[in-house]
Scaffold this motif. Structure first.
Motif, PDB file in Angstrom:
ATOM      1  N   THR A  83       6.619 -13.410 -25.954  1.00 53.47           N
ATOM      2  CA  THR A  83       5.294 -13.907 -26.338  1.00 53.47           C
ATOM      3  C   THR A  83       4.237 -13.412 -25.350  1.00 53.47           C
ATOM      4  O   THR A  83       4.390 -13.562 -24.144  1.00 53.47           O
ATOM      5  CB  THR A  83       5.301 -15.455 -26.365  1.00 53.47           C
ATOM      6  N   GLU A  84       3.169 -12.853 -25.882  1.00 56.66           N
ATOM      7  CA  GLU A  84       2.099 -12.317 -25.032  1.00 56.66           C
ATOM      8  C   GLU A  84       0.934 -13.278 -24.902  1.00 56.66           C
ATOM      9  O   GLU A  84       0.373 -13.447 -23.826  1.00 56.66           O
ATOM     10  CB  GLU A  84       1.557 -11.019 -25.641  1.00 56.66           C
ATOM     11  N   THR A  85       0.565 -13.871 -26.025  1.00 52.11           N
ATOM     12  CA  THR A  85      -0.560 -14.819 -26.036  1.00 52.11           C
ATOM     13  C   THR A  85      -0.262 -15.887 -27.075  1.00 52.11           C
ATOM     14  O   THR A  85       0.630 -15.717 -27.910  1.00 52.11           O
ATOM     15  CB  THR A  85      -1.889 -14.144 -26.460  1.00 52.11           C
ATOM     16  N   ALA A 129       8.843 -13.834 -16.640  1.00 46.54           N
ATOM     17  CA  ALA A 129       8.114 -13.749 -17.916  1.00 46.54           C
ATOM     18  C   ALA A 129       6.947 -14.731 -17.941  1.00 46.54           C
ATOM     19  O   ALA A 129       5.837 -14.391 -18.371  1.00 46.54           O
ATOM     20  CB  ALA A 129       9.064 -14.029 -19.076  1.00 46.54           C
ATOM     21  N   ILE A 130       7.181 -15.943 -17.456  1.00 47.06           N
ATOM     22  CA  ILE A 130       6.125 -16.972 -17.511  1.00 47.06           C
ATOM     23  C   ILE A 130       5.008 -16.647 -16.526  1.00 47.06           C
ATOM     24  O   ILE A 130       3.826 -16.861 -16.816  1.00 47.06           O
ATOM     25  CB  ILE A 130       6.733 -18.373 -17.272  1.00 47.06           C
ATOM     26  N   THR A 131       5.371 -16.086 -15.372  1.00 48.99           N
ATOM     27  CA  THR A 131       4.334 -15.698 -14.405  1.00 48.99           C
ATOM     28  C   THR A 131       3.437 -14.609 -15.014  1.00 48.99           C
ATOM     29  O   THR A 131       2.202 -14.682 -14.922  1.00 48.99           O
ATOM     30  CB  THR A 131       4.984 -15.209 -13.087  1.00 48.99           C
ATOM     31  N   HIS A 132       4.043 -13.634 -15.677  1.00 48.59           N
ATOM     32  CA  HIS A 132       3.230 -12.589 -16.318  1.00 48.59           C
ATOM     33  C   HIS A 132       2.393 -13.155 -17.455  1.00 48.59           C
ATOM     34  O   HIS A 132       1.225 -12.821 -17.619  1.00 48.59           O
ATOM     35  CB  HIS A 132       4.122 -11.428 -16.776  1.00 48.59           C
ATOM     36  N   PHE A 133       2.994 -14.044 -18.190  1.00 59.83           N
ATOM     37  CA  PHE A 133       2.253 -14.715 -19.269  1.00 59.83           C
ATOM     38  C   PHE A 133       1.063 -15.480 -18.668  1.00 59.83           C
ATOM     39  O   PHE A 133      -0.046 -15.465 -19.211  1.00 59.83           O
ATOM     40  CB  PHE A 133       3.200 -15.677 -20.006  1.00 59.83           C
ATOM     41  N   LEU A 163      -2.016 -13.474 -17.814  1.00 55.32           N
ATOM     42  CA  LEU A 163      -2.822 -13.133 -18.994  1.00 55.32           C
ATOM     43  C   LEU A 163      -3.497 -14.341 -19.629  1.00 55.32           C
ATOM     44  O   LEU A 163      -4.534 -14.211 -20.267  1.00 55.32           O
ATOM     45  CB  LEU A 163      -1.932 -12.484 -20.071  1.00 55.32           C
ATOM     46  N   ASN A 164      -2.899 -15.516 -19.471  1.00 51.21           N
ATOM     47  CA  ASN A 164      -3.328 -16.649 -20.312  1.00 51.21           C
ATOM     48  C   ASN A 164      -3.857 -17.872 -19.574  1.00 51.21           C
ATOM     49  O   ASN A 164      -4.194 -18.868 -20.207  1.00 51.21           O
ATOM     50  CB  ASN A 164      -2.176 -17.063 -21.228  1.00 51.21           C
ATOM     51  N   LEU A 165      -3.913 -17.792 -18.240  1.00 48.05           N
ATOM     52  CA  LEU A 165      -4.564 -18.884 -17.494  1.00 48.05           C
ATOM     53  C   LEU A 165      -6.040 -18.548 -17.340  1.00 48.05           C
ATOM     54  O   LEU A 165      -6.405 -17.372 -17.219  1.00 48.05           O
ATOM     55  CB  LEU A 165      -3.969 -19.024 -16.088  1.00 48.05           C
ATOM     56  N   VAL A 166      -6.891 -19.554 -17.264  1.00 41.87           N
ATOM     57  CA  VAL A 166      -8.292 -19.318 -16.916  1.00 41.87           C
ATOM     58  C   VAL A 166      -8.325 -18.902 -15.438  1.00 41.87           C
ATOM     59  O   VAL A 166      -7.327 -19.074 -14.723  1.00 41.87           O
ATOM     60  CB  VAL A 166      -9.159 -20.596 -17.110  1.00 41.87           C
TER      61      VAL A 166
END
Ligand code: GLN
Length: 281
Positions: free
Chosen positions: A172-174, A224-228, A231-234
């Motif tokens: 999952t990317e976003t 994976a979650i760190t990379h996510f 991209l997806n944290l403010v």
């Protein structure tokens, strides 16, 4: 059959496995659940008898086989709230309550922030956060449809609104192009080689998909979650993890290498490295 007699059978059969006090507590939980009889009621009415002992005797045999009492009763408590559980979700752990407590303590923004829980299982993290941060919009993701069914039931039971997402975080990317203020996860982190240290009640009953990772790639979900999260944290969004007690150093390194700031590793009440957080730079 008199409940007192049944209690003696429990002790004869189970004391050697669990010890007297724990067997007492199993017995009282079961008679409350099945017959709505409390410990005090039994003490004041020692002749209390029941007609059909079959169900409770079946529970006795499950206990003999190391089935956790929470799965037998189908319910447990987490952070003071009731949660339904079955063998598609992990039984919420006290360490995870500490993680929730820490997030709540550090979350001063009580406005309409967005929170994402990855690998929600029973929904315990997402739901207890939603309960205590009523203005937050909470999202909860899991790869398991059966776990999500339990989590949805728990959201209803606790009267909170959660947006559930069925997805594999490794792919999952976003998510709906949203940006989150907080991302939290308690992903699988027990290495295969640590199986030998685990008790049969966990090993033989709880979902392995929620527990285990390969020895040669133990941080697969954390990476994976760190990379996510990047991209997806403010900006200045916070990432929280529950972690394997033996991998604290590796986790600091992972967050550091990915430019997270204010990295804090924290121990649980058992003095084991158990939680880490970092702020997105
Ligand atoms: N703390 C759990 C256990 O030891 C593991 C939870 C997890 O893998 N995320 O059973």
């Amino acid at each position: 059959m008199k409940l007192k007699h049944l209690k003696n059978i429990f002790h004869e059969d189970l004391d050697a496995i669990y010890g007297e006090d724990e067997v007492d507590s199993f017995f009282y939980m079961l008679i409350k659940d099945y017959f709505d009889v409390s410990r005090i009621q039994l003490a004041t009415n020692p002749k209390y008898a029941i007609d059909d002992p079959e169900r409770i005797l079946e529970s006795l045999s499950f206990l003999r086989d190391h089935v956790p009492i929470q799965y037998i009763i189908g319910q447990t408590e987490f952070y003071g709230l009731p949660f339904k559980v079955n063998n598609h979700v992990l039984i919420p752990r006290p360490e995870t309550e500490e993680l929730v407590e820490r997030i709540l303590k550090q979350t001063t923004n009580t406005g309409p922030i967005k929170i994402l829980d990855i690998g929600t299982g029973s929904g315990c993290i997402a739901i207890s956060l939603a309960k205590h941060l009523p203005n937050a919009k909470v999202y909860a993701l899991d790869v398991s449809e059966k776990a999500l069914a339990v989590a949805k039931q728990n959201a209803k039971l606790n009267a909170v609104n959660i947006e559930f997402i069925e997805a594999d975080i490794l792919k999952t990317e976003t998510i709906q192009n949203l940006k989150f203020d907080i991302i939290v996860s308690n992903p699988p982190y027990v290495r295969e080689k640590e199986k030998a240290l685990m008790k049969p009640n966990v090993l033989e009953n709880e979902p392995h998909i929620a527990l285990f990772v390969k020895d040669n790639n133990p941080l697969i979900f954390y990476e994976a979650i760190t990379h996510f999260a990047i991209l997806n944290l403010v900006e200045k969004g916070v990432l929280y993890f529950e972690i394997n007690e033996y991998l604290g150093k590796n986790m600091i390194e992972l967050l550091h290498d990915n430019n997270f700031l204010n990295i804090e590793l924290k121990q649980d009440v058992f003095k084991k490295d158990r939680m880490i957080k970092g702020i997105k730079s």
